[in-house]
Scaffold this active site. Structure first.
Site, PDB file in Angstrom:
ATOM      1  N   ASP A  10       0.868  -1.194   0.000  1.00  0.00           N
ATOM      2  CA  ASP A  10       0.000   0.000   0.000  1.00  0.00           C
ATOM      3  C   ASP A  10       0.895   1.232   0.000  1.00  0.00           C
ATOM      4  O   ASP A  10       2.084   1.164   0.334  1.00  0.00           O
ATOM      5  CB  ASP A  10      -0.903   0.010   1.244  1.00  0.00           C
ATOM      6  CG  ASP A  10      -1.844   1.215   1.255  1.00  0.00           C
ATOM      7  OD1 ASP A  10      -2.498   1.471   0.222  1.00  0.00           O
ATOM      8  OD2 ASP A  10      -1.930   1.914   2.280  1.00  0.00           O
ATOM      9  N   SER A  11       0.278   2.368  -0.332  1.00  0.00           N
ATOM     10  CA  SER A  11       1.018   3.634  -0.278  1.00  0.00           C
ATOM     11  C   SER A  11       1.436   3.951   1.164  1.00  0.00           C
ATOM     12  O   SER A  11       2.384   4.691   1.373  1.00  0.00           O
ATOM     13  CB  SER A  11       0.137   4.754  -0.811  1.00  0.00           C
ATOM     14  OG  SER A  11      -1.039   4.836  -0.029  1.00  0.00           O
ATOM     15  N   CYS A  73      -4.281  -1.470  -2.209  1.00  0.00           N
ATOM     16  CA  CYS A  73      -4.437  -0.025  -2.387  1.00  0.00           C
ATOM     17  C   CYS A  73      -5.259   0.173  -3.650  1.00  0.00           C
ATOM     18  O   CYS A  73      -4.890  -0.321  -4.725  1.00  0.00           O
ATOM     19  CB  CYS A  73      -3.051   0.596  -2.551  1.00  0.00           C
ATOM     20  SG  CYS A  73      -3.069   2.346  -2.963  1.00  0.00           S
ATOM     21  N   GLU A 158      -3.999   9.611   7.824  1.00  0.00           N
ATOM     22  CA  GLU A 158      -2.527   9.528   7.942  1.00  0.00           C
ATOM     23  C   GLU A 158      -2.009  10.477   9.027  1.00  0.00           C
ATOM     24  O   GLU A 158      -0.987  10.223   9.639  1.00  0.00           O
ATOM     25  CB  GLU A 158      -1.858   9.857   6.594  1.00  0.00           C
ATOM     26  CG  GLU A 158      -2.070   8.809   5.514  1.00  0.00           C
ATOM     27  CD  GLU A 158      -1.025   7.684   5.521  1.00  0.00           C
ATOM     28  OE1 GLU A 158       0.142   7.934   5.843  1.00  0.00           O
ATOM     29  OE2 GLU A 158      -1.405   6.543   5.196  1.00  0.00           O
ATOM     30  N   CYS A 192     -11.291   2.667  -0.719  1.00  0.00           N
ATOM     31  CA  CYS A 192      -9.943   3.073  -0.306  1.00  0.00           C
ATOM     32  C   CYS A 192      -9.650   2.324   0.979  1.00  0.00           C
ATOM     33  O   CYS A 192     -10.490   2.292   1.892  1.00  0.00           O
ATOM     34  CB  CYS A 192      -9.876   4.575  -0.068  1.00  0.00           C
ATOM     35  SG  CYS A 192      -8.305   5.112   0.664  1.00  0.00           S
ATOM     36  N   HIS A 194      -7.841   2.936   3.392  1.00  0.00           N
ATOM     37  CA  HIS A 194      -7.740   3.748   4.618  1.00  0.00           C
ATOM     38  C   HIS A 194      -9.109   3.966   5.281  1.00  0.00           C
ATOM     39  O   HIS A 194      -9.171   4.290   6.467  1.00  0.00           O
ATOM     40  CB  HIS A 194      -7.183   5.140   4.306  1.00  0.00           C
ATOM     41  CG  HIS A 194      -5.700   5.186   4.125  1.00  0.00           C
ATOM     42  ND1 HIS A 194      -5.059   4.589   3.078  1.00  0.00           N
ATOM     43  CD2 HIS A 194      -4.735   5.779   4.875  1.00  0.00           C
ATOM     44  CE1 HIS A 194      -3.757   4.827   3.179  1.00  0.00           C
ATOM     45  NE2 HIS A 194      -3.540   5.538   4.261  1.00  0.00           N
TER      46      HIS A 194
HETATM   47  N1  DGL Z   1      -5.020   3.264   0.604  1.00  0.00           N
HETATM   48  C1  DGL Z   1      -5.015   3.794  -0.728  1.00  0.00           C
HETATM   49  C2  DGL Z   1      -6.234   3.339  -1.501  1.00  0.00           C
HETATM   50  O1  DGL Z   1      -6.832   2.322  -1.181  1.00  0.00           O
HETATM   51  C3  DGL Z   1      -4.940   5.282  -0.913  1.00  0.00           C
HETATM   52  C4  DGL Z   1      -4.098   6.080  -0.084  1.00  0.00           C
HETATM   53  C5  DGL Z   1      -3.395   7.179  -0.776  1.00  0.00           C
HETATM   54  O2  DGL Z   1      -3.979   8.166  -1.237  1.00  0.00           O
HETATM   55  O3  DGL Z   1      -2.189   7.028  -0.795  1.00  0.00           O
HETATM   56  O4  DGL Z   1      -6.590   3.988  -2.436  1.00  0.00           O
END
Ligand code: DGL
Length: 273
Positions: A10-11, A73, A158, A192, A194
């Site tokens: 993931d990012s 991600c 974050e 997403c 997150h």
């Molecule tokens: N967790 C990432 C996703 O599912 C996105 C996070 C980011 O913007 O880096 O899209």
């Protein structure tokens, strides 16, 4: 053939919400998690940057013996997965596999909606890629898809601001904008990884009849199915129940925040790209 851990990328921290469910549903395997925290968030970056960053990280996971990598991600799945599968893997090693989170999510959307009106919440990158409407159209042509980009949600998570009052403004605003597109929306995808951390606040602003789909369990069930259909991949996944965590940023910061996403304490190492 040599075995290795399942790579999870993931990012940043979001993919840990997927890893948590992989651990619950597929506890027998070894996992190697890589968060590119130094370059997160990806959601507002260009197609080219997300592709280059994702490819670089996936190559590191391959170098560390992963033969199967999950892009946990949505942004990376939307902007990099197809090119990596079609262009890069055939050149690196055609027996390697990279899977994303968008397709498995789209596959089950039709099981939930009764009205045929589905909402997607995601990063700007995911929403602008149109990956969800394109995939859902292939699988369920009669479903209408409505999308809303939530560019502030990942930074709120974050930066550990997601439980504060300031978060309410952005969460309510994006939910209202999505719902204003169709009063018939009865199912919303948290597109997403997150966003599961925001569920409490999202529910606060959502009518209770709307079904919220978050991806951890969906992706885990889909991987159970995939591995049962692909014994040649299952055989190269090592099975010692170990978890290794890598971050491209400070490991101290990672360990401090990761437990919120993973549900238990994490001890990571720094990976210098
Ligand atoms: N967790 C990432 C996703 O599912 C996105 C996070 C980011 O913007 O880096 O899209």
């Amino acid at each position: 053939m040599q075995q290795g851990p399942i790579g999870v990328f993931d990012s940043g921290y979001g993919g840990l919400t997927i890893l948590k469910e992989l651990k619950a549903h597929l506890p027998q395997y070894d996992y190697l998690y890589l968060g590119d925290n130094a370059r997160a968030p990806y959601g507002t970056r260009s197609f080219e940057s997300v592709y280059q960053y994702t490819l670089e990280c996936v190559k590191h996971l391959f170098d560390m013996k992963c033969r199967l990598v999950i892009l946990a991600c949505n942004t990376a799945s939307a902007k990099a997965l197809r090119t990596i599968q079609q262009k890069d893997i055939p050149l690196i090693d055609p027996t390697l596999r990279v899977l994303g989170v968008i397709r498995p999510t789209c596959e089950i959307v039709g099981n939930y909606t009764k009205t045929g009106h589905v909402g997607i919440l995601g990063t700007s990158g995911t929403i602008l890629s149109n990956s969800y409407p394109i995939e859902i159209e292939k699988l369920f042509p009669s479903i209408q898809v409505y999308q809303e980009a939530c560019p502030m949600w990942v930074p709120l998570v974050e930066n550990n601001e997601y439980e504060n009052d300031g978060a309410d403004y952005f969460i309510q605003k994006n939910i209202n904008e999505l719902l204003s597109q169709s009063p018939q929306i009865d199912t919303i995808v948290l597109g997403c990884t997150h966003y599961p951390l925001l569920i409490k606040k999202i529910k606060k602003f959502l009518p209770s009849h709307i079904k919220l789909l978050s991806q951890g369990e969906i992706v885990a069930n889909s991987l159970v199915d995939y591995l049962s259909r692909h014994p040649e991949i299952e055989n190269v996944c090592s099975k010692n129940k170990t978890y290794t965590f890598l971050t491209t940023d400070s490991s101290g910061n990672f360990d401090e925040h990761a437990a919120l996403f993973f549900g238990e304490t994490v001890k990571s190492s720094h990976l210098q790209l």
